[in-house]
Design a protein around this motif. Sequence first.
Motif, PDB file in Angstrom:
ATOM      1  N   GLY A   1      60.075  63.814  50.358  1.00 14.19           N
ATOM      2  CA  GLY A   1      59.137  64.831  50.810  1.00 14.19           C
ATOM      3  C   GLY A   1      58.708  64.679  52.252  1.00 14.19           C
ATOM      4  O   GLY A   1      57.920  65.475  52.749  1.00 14.19           O
ATOM      5  N   HIS A   2      59.190  63.665  52.922  1.00 13.11           N
ATOM      6  CA  HIS A   2      58.811  63.449  54.317  1.00 13.11           C
ATOM      7  C   HIS A   2      59.525  64.462  55.197  1.00 13.11           C
ATOM      8  O   HIS A   2      60.702  64.758  55.001  1.00 13.11           O
ATOM      9  CB  HIS A   2      59.161  62.018  54.750  1.00 13.11           C
ATOM     10  N   GLU A   3      58.798  64.985  56.170  1.00 18.09           N
ATOM     11  CA  GLU A   3      59.366  66.046  57.015  1.00 18.09           C
ATOM     12  C   GLU A   3      60.582  65.585  57.816  1.00 18.09           C
ATOM     13  O   GLU A   3      61.474  66.380  58.110  1.00 18.09           O
ATOM     14  CB  GLU A   3      58.309  66.627  57.945  1.00 18.09           C
TER      15      GLU A   3
ATOM     16  N   ASP B   1      63.639  66.038  55.644  1.00 20.20           N
ATOM     17  CA  ASP B   1      64.037  67.447  55.630  1.00 20.20           C
ATOM     18  C   ASP B   1      64.728  67.826  56.941  1.00 20.20           C
ATOM     19  O   ASP B   1      65.723  68.553  56.939  1.00 20.20           O
ATOM     20  CB  ASP B   1      62.822  68.351  55.400  1.00 20.20           C
TER      21      ASP B   1
END
Length: 86
Positions: free
Chosen positions: A47-49, A52
């Motif tokens: 979930g860490h940007e 992504d």
Amino acid sequence: MATVAEVKTAIDAALQQIADVQAAVQAATERLGEAQQTLAGVLEGSGHETVDAAQASLSQANQELEDCLAATLAAVEQAQLYVATL
């Protein structure tokens, strides 16, 4: 000035070089896909940007490799059409 035979020979040599490049691009695309899968598996649920962003960058790189391959295919087609007119 080059003869028709010399032009055809030079084009054939260029087409072989393009075929070599296409093989390298296809291999790079496969390796990139493997790297994407590895990264996705290791970082699943992060979930860490930045994860992504990394995945998005890899997807963009994959698309650019596909675009490169498509461009070389078009170039080969045009060169072959030209040779056919000689």
